[in-house]
Design a protein around this motif. Structure first.
Motif, PDB file in Angstrom:
ATOM      1  N   VAL A 148     -18.310  21.021  16.278  1.00 36.59           N
ATOM      2  CA  VAL A 148     -18.573  22.220  15.224  1.00 36.59           C
ATOM      3  C   VAL A 148     -17.835  21.620  13.996  1.00 36.59           C
ATOM      4  O   VAL A 148     -18.219  21.827  12.790  1.00 36.59           O
ATOM      5  CB  VAL A 148     -18.060  23.461  15.768  1.00 36.59           C
ATOM      6  CG1 VAL A 148     -17.884  24.337  14.591  1.00 36.59           C
ATOM      7  CG2 VAL A 148     -18.781  23.743  16.903  1.00 36.59           C
ATOM      8  N   SER A 151     -19.935  19.101  12.134  1.00 33.41           N
ATOM      9  CA  SER A 151     -21.053  19.603  11.726  1.00 33.41           C
ATOM     10  C   SER A 151     -20.818  20.229  10.508  1.00 33.41           C
ATOM     11  O   SER A 151     -21.608  20.505   9.579  1.00 33.41           O
ATOM     12  CB  SER A 151     -21.751  20.423  12.706  1.00 33.41           C
ATOM     13  OG  SER A 151     -22.095  19.624  13.802  1.00 33.41           O
ATOM     14  N   THR A 152     -19.427  20.779  10.179  1.00 27.30           N
ATOM     15  CA  THR A 152     -19.445  21.837   9.153  1.00 27.30           C
ATOM     16  C   THR A 152     -18.212  21.160   7.961  1.00 27.30           C
ATOM     17  O   THR A 152     -17.911  21.825   6.958  1.00 27.30           O
ATOM     18  CB  THR A 152     -18.511  22.929   9.281  1.00 27.30           C
ATOM     19  OG1 THR A 152     -17.257  22.947  10.172  1.00 27.30           O
ATOM     20  CG2 THR A 152     -19.556  23.849  10.431  1.00 27.30           C
ATOM     21  N   ARG A 178     -15.493  30.349  22.713  1.00 24.15           N
ATOM     22  CA  ARG A 178     -16.388  29.693  23.364  1.00 24.15           C
ATOM     23  C   ARG A 178     -16.141  29.788  25.116  1.00 24.15           C
ATOM     24  O   ARG A 178     -17.192  29.967  25.665  1.00 24.15           O
ATOM     25  CB  ARG A 178     -16.378  28.227  23.359  1.00 24.15           C
ATOM     26  CG  ARG A 178     -17.054  27.856  21.772  1.00 24.15           C
ATOM     27  CD  ARG A 178     -17.319  26.429  21.877  1.00 24.15           C
ATOM     28  NE  ARG A 178     -15.925  25.703  21.478  1.00 24.15           N
ATOM     29  CZ  ARG A 178     -15.071  25.624  20.391  1.00 24.15           C
ATOM     30  NH1 ARG A 178     -15.868  26.133  19.296  1.00 24.15           N
ATOM     31  NH2 ARG A 178     -14.273  24.690  20.437  1.00 24.15           N
ATOM     32  N   ILE A 218     -20.644  30.330   9.234  1.00 31.37           N
ATOM     33  CA  ILE A 218     -21.661  29.108   9.722  1.00 31.37           C
ATOM     34  C   ILE A 218     -21.215  28.538  10.993  1.00 31.37           C
ATOM     35  O   ILE A 218     -21.581  28.080  11.912  1.00 31.37           O
ATOM     36  CB  ILE A 218     -21.879  27.909   8.644  1.00 31.37           C
ATOM     37  CG1 ILE A 218     -22.781  28.471   7.653  1.00 31.37           C
ATOM     38  CG2 ILE A 218     -22.196  26.707   9.112  1.00 31.37           C
ATOM     39  CD1 ILE A 218     -22.782  27.785   6.216  1.00 31.37           C
ATOM     40  N   GLY A 219     -19.705  28.112  10.828  1.00 30.58           N
ATOM     41  CA  GLY A 219     -19.014  27.617  11.976  1.00 30.58           C
ATOM     42  C   GLY A 219     -18.912  28.435  13.204  1.00 30.58           C
ATOM     43  O   GLY A 219     -19.195  27.833  14.530  1.00 30.58           O
ATOM     44  N   THR A 220     -18.946  29.755  13.002  1.00 27.36           N
ATOM     45  CA  THR A 220     -18.863  30.743  14.225  1.00 27.36           C
ATOM     46  C   THR A 220     -20.060  30.812  14.762  1.00 27.36           C
ATOM     47  O   THR A 220     -20.699  30.638  16.013  1.00 27.36           O
ATOM     48  CB  THR A 220     -18.559  32.157  13.715  1.00 27.36           C
ATOM     49  OG1 THR A 220     -17.333  32.368  13.171  1.00 27.36           O
ATOM     50  CG2 THR A 220     -18.613  32.994  14.940  1.00 27.36           C
ATOM     51  N   LEU A 221     -21.365  30.814  14.098  1.00 27.04           N
ATOM     52  CA  LEU A 221     -22.754  30.821  14.901  1.00 27.04           C
ATOM     53  C   LEU A 221     -22.959  29.708  15.235  1.00 27.04           C
ATOM     54  O   LEU A 221     -23.537  29.447  16.220  1.00 27.04           O
ATOM     55  CB  LEU A 221     -23.831  31.185  13.639  1.00 27.04           C
ATOM     56  CG  LEU A 221     -23.623  32.514  13.088  1.00 27.04           C
ATOM     57  CD1 LEU A 221     -24.672  32.995  11.924  1.00 27.04           C
ATOM     58  CD2 LEU A 221     -23.952  33.651  14.206  1.00 27.04           C
ATOM     59  N   LEU A 222     -22.669  28.397  14.790  1.00 28.65           N
ATOM     60  CA  LEU A 222     -22.887  26.956  15.230  1.00 28.65           C
ATOM     61  C   LEU A 222     -22.136  26.929  16.667  1.00 28.65           C
ATOM     62  O   LEU A 222     -22.666  26.633  17.675  1.00 28.65           O
ATOM     63  CB  LEU A 222     -22.330  26.050  14.446  1.00 28.65           C
ATOM     64  CG  LEU A 222     -22.512  24.457  14.825  1.00 28.65           C
ATOM     65  CD1 LEU A 222     -24.073  24.512  14.986  1.00 28.65           C
ATOM     66  CD2 LEU A 222     -22.073  23.605  13.705  1.00 28.65           C
ATOM     67  N   SER A 223     -20.790  27.616  16.617  1.00 27.42           N
ATOM     68  CA  SER A 223     -19.903  27.530  17.821  1.00 27.42           C
ATOM     69  C   SER A 223     -20.525  28.401  18.754  1.00 27.42           C
ATOM     70  O   SER A 223     -20.733  27.827  20.110  1.00 27.42           O
ATOM     71  CB  SER A 223     -18.619  27.839  17.707  1.00 27.42           C
ATOM     72  OG  SER A 223     -17.912  28.112  18.742  1.00 27.42           O
ATOM     73  N   THR A 225     -24.081  29.311  19.277  1.00 32.94           N
ATOM     74  CA  THR A 225     -25.224  28.539  19.483  1.00 32.94           C
ATOM     75  C   THR A 225     -25.237  27.316  20.686  1.00 32.94           C
ATOM     76  O   THR A 225     -25.514  27.483  21.676  1.00 32.94           O
ATOM     77  CB  THR A 225     -26.042  28.235  18.247  1.00 32.94           C
ATOM     78  OG1 THR A 225     -26.404  29.345  17.389  1.00 32.94           O
ATOM     79  CG2 THR A 225     -27.371  27.773  18.620  1.00 32.94           C
ATOM     80  N   MET A 226     -24.298  26.574  20.367  1.00 31.27           N
ATOM     81  CA  MET A 226     -23.946  25.550  21.095  1.00 31.27           C
ATOM     82  C   MET A 226     -23.477  25.921  22.560  1.00 31.27           C
ATOM     83  O   MET A 226     -23.866  25.108  23.500  1.00 31.27           O
ATOM     84  CB  MET A 226     -23.019  24.738  20.639  1.00 31.27           C
ATOM     85  CG  MET A 226     -23.240  23.728  19.507  1.00 31.27           C
ATOM     86  SD  MET A 226     -21.687  22.678  18.866  1.00 31.27           S
ATOM     87  CE  MET A 226     -22.774  21.793  17.521  1.00 31.27           C
TER      88      MET A 226
END
Length: 238
Positions: A148, A151-152, A178, A218-223, A225-226
């Motif tokens: 994450v 990615s950010t 997570r 963005i970081g929250t949703l990416l975390s 989603t993964m």
């Protein structure tokens, strides 16, 4: 796989833990603790506390030997704690883990459970489900957090700092969320995941820095989603 203990044996462990909680937290006044920290092994309250601890353990289990063993080991652990240079959460956690470990050893002696324990440990180390879940939890902590962060990274420099942040707070928040998401997925508690997302969004609702809000989102949703993808794969494997 054989069970380690039945209900009657479990009660013995609960009695030991209850005795520990009562004597270590409820029956130990603050001035006892302060006197112990100041005078260490010369404090009479240290030995009074140990005596009460051993007596309570012996009364709850009906075993004099268990009470003596708990008292002696409790004294050793408390002396170690008193000579630590500072009071910290790490030392507190280690102190309690040592006490609980002693209680478990005492319990296993009382129920003659070491043979059962060995069989259960061997069974766990050869259990696919156990290793699959453990590996997935490990993956969802540091490795996914690193992914994450990478990615950010291109947006991180664009975020205008609005004051100092707690050291590594974001990393720990991400790991905890997570772990929670994976736990909810394994227990089919999908509503709890939505509640967690809503709670995280509310914390940023009044932030007037648009770039910072978008970066966190963005970081929250990416975390999320993964973690959900990893959890879905784990459920399919299991």
């Amino acid at each position: 796989m054989p069970l380690l203990f039945d209900a009657d044996q479990a009660i013995v462990l609960l009695k030991l833990v209850a005795a520990h909680l009562l004597t270590d937290f409820f029956l130990q006044p603050n001035y006892w603790v302060q006197n112990k920290e100041r005078r260490k092994e010369r404090s009479p309250y240290l030995y009074a506390h140990v005596l009460i601890t051993g007596t309570m353990a012996g009364l709850f289990t009906g075993s004099v030997g268990a009470g003596l063993f708990v008292a002696v080991t409790h004294l050793g652990i408390d002396l170690w704690k008193l000579y630590q240079t500072q009071r910290s959460f790490k030392n507190f956690l280690l102190d309690q883990l040592l006490h609980i470990s002693i209680l478990i050893v005492t319990w296993l002696f009382l129920i003659e459970g070491f043979g059962y324990l060995r069989m259960v440990v061997v069974s766990f180390f050869g259990n696919f489900r156990f290793w699959a879940i453990l590996t997935t939890y490990l993956l969802c902590t540091y490795p996914l957090g690193f992914a994450v962060g990478m990615s950010t990274s291109r947006w991180r420099e664009q975020v205008a700092a609005k004051g100092e942040s707690l050291n590594e707070a974001g990393k720990w928040i991400g790991m905890l969320e997570r772990v929670l998401i994976l736990t909810f997925l394994l227990n089919n508690q999908f509503e709890a995941i939505g509640l967690l997302i809503a709670a995280k969004a509310l914390l940023r609702f009044r932030d007037d820095d648009l770039k910072l809000t978008e970066y966190v989102l963005i970081g929250t949703l990416l975390s999320f989603t993964m973690t959900i993808m990893v959890g879905v794969v784990l459920q399919m494997v299991l």
